[in-house]
Design an enzyme around this catalytic site. Structure first.
Site, PDB file in Angstrom:
ATOM      1  N   ASP A 108     -38.129 -26.187  37.161  1.00 52.81           N
ATOM      2  CA  ASP A 108     -38.424 -27.613  37.220  1.00 52.81           C
ATOM      3  C   ASP A 108     -38.407 -28.163  35.795  1.00 52.81           C
ATOM      4  OD1 ASP A 108     -38.946 -27.043  39.864  1.00 52.81           O
ATOM      5  OD2 ASP A 108     -40.946 -27.937  39.886  1.00 52.81           O
ATOM      6  N   SER A 248     -43.094 -26.472  27.726  1.00 52.74           N
ATOM      7  CA  SER A 248     -42.158 -25.414  27.341  1.00 52.74           C
ATOM      8  C   SER A 248     -40.728 -25.890  27.581  1.00 52.74           C
ATOM      9  CB  SER A 248     -42.426 -24.144  28.141  1.00 52.74           C
ATOM     10  OG  SER A 248     -43.807 -23.825  28.134  1.00 52.74           O
TER      11      SER A 248
END
Length: 286
Positions: A108, A248
């Site tokens: 995602d 991230s």
């Protein structure tokens, strides 16, 4: 931040995290504070605290403020915040595209894509990066001359586990140590982000898309990048690993003429928009 979804809907969003990071990077006091926070020892301490039972009190307000639908996830009682953050999703909530000729998103996040030019540089939010400094491997960087670089930025509300994009044979993992720093684009005004971040990469010799190199990049307060396999035979949609707390990034390097990335992603990136994608979504084809 400027986003577009797969249905062509445009929107802008400025989260509290974005606002805080903007202050930290654009004001002297904030940058002084940030200098201490990005030290690996601080990141490790933060990771330990988020593994304690006490940290579980953070879960409910986080779910509410980020509008997370817990019905999408495998039901369990979380023993810490990191236990919640690395939660597993129900398979039906992230179906893997069944067409084996379609390249899928490994995670995602918010996607941008760039052509790797003759100078082996690519642009991320008005900042240029060189594959050699990203990989610290000039031979591997040269291998992707003329190919594509897909960058998927995960924010704290995203699902933080990621998968393999195709069947294939993966090489060993290469770890590159670094200072944990934010991957939020506002950082680029002051810090060459990917030169600073700890990261890990591996090359996967895939069945349909040639040699794909996948890079996981850690960020501020991410205590750990966990990859499950070293050299191994892997399957499309199989879990590759996960990040612990923090924003991230995952990067895919694709060979020239092996994969055709959907033109909508290039168009959106050119216009300054990141495209919202989910793990298993088709993003290109062989």
């Amino acid at each position: 931040m400027k986003y577009i979804d797969r249905d062509g809907n445009y929107y802008e969003e400025s989260s509290k995290q974005d606002q805080l990071l903007s202050w930290m990077y654009h004001h002297t006091a904030g940058r002084i504070l940030l200098k201490g926070l990005v030290h690996p020892a601080i990141s490790k301490l933060g990771g330990r605290l988020l593994n304690t039972k006490l940290s579980a009190i953070l879960i409910t307000p986080f779910v509410r403020s980020n509008h997370i639908d817990l019905n999408e996830y495998i039901k369990k009682e979380y023993c810490s915040y990191n236990d919640f953050f690395t939660r597993k999703i129900r398979p039906q909530a992230r179906p893997i595209c069944k067409d084996k000729n379609k390249l899928i998103s490994p995670c995602d996040g918010k996607l941008s894509v760039y052509r790797i030019n003759d100078e082996l540089k690519f642009e991320v939010k008005h900042t240029w990066y060189n594959l050699r400094t990203l990989l610290r491997n000039p031979d591997l960087a040269a291998f992707y001359q003329g190919g594509s670089c897909i960058i998927i930025r995960l924010t704290v509300d995203n699902y933080h586990r990621y998968c393999y994009v195709d069947d294939g044979q993966k090489e060993r993992n290469h770890k590159i140590p670094g200072v944990f720093h934010t991957v939020n684009p506002v950082a680029n005004d002051f810090v060459p982000v990917f030169k600073e971040n700890a990261r890990e990469y591996t090359t996967i010799h895939t069945k349909h898309f040639g040699a794909v190199t996948q890079i996981e990049v850690g960020a501020l307060m991410v205590g750990k990048i966990t990859n499950h396999d070293q050299e191994a035979c892997v399957k499309r949609g199989q879990e590759k690993g996960y990040f612990e707390f923090g924003g991230s990034t995952i990067i895919l390097l694709l060979e020239k003429e092996k994969v055709s990335v959907d033109s909508q992603f290039f168009d959106a990136t050119k216009d300054g928009y990141e495209t919202v994608v989910h793990m298993g979504d088709p993003i290109g084809s062989c």
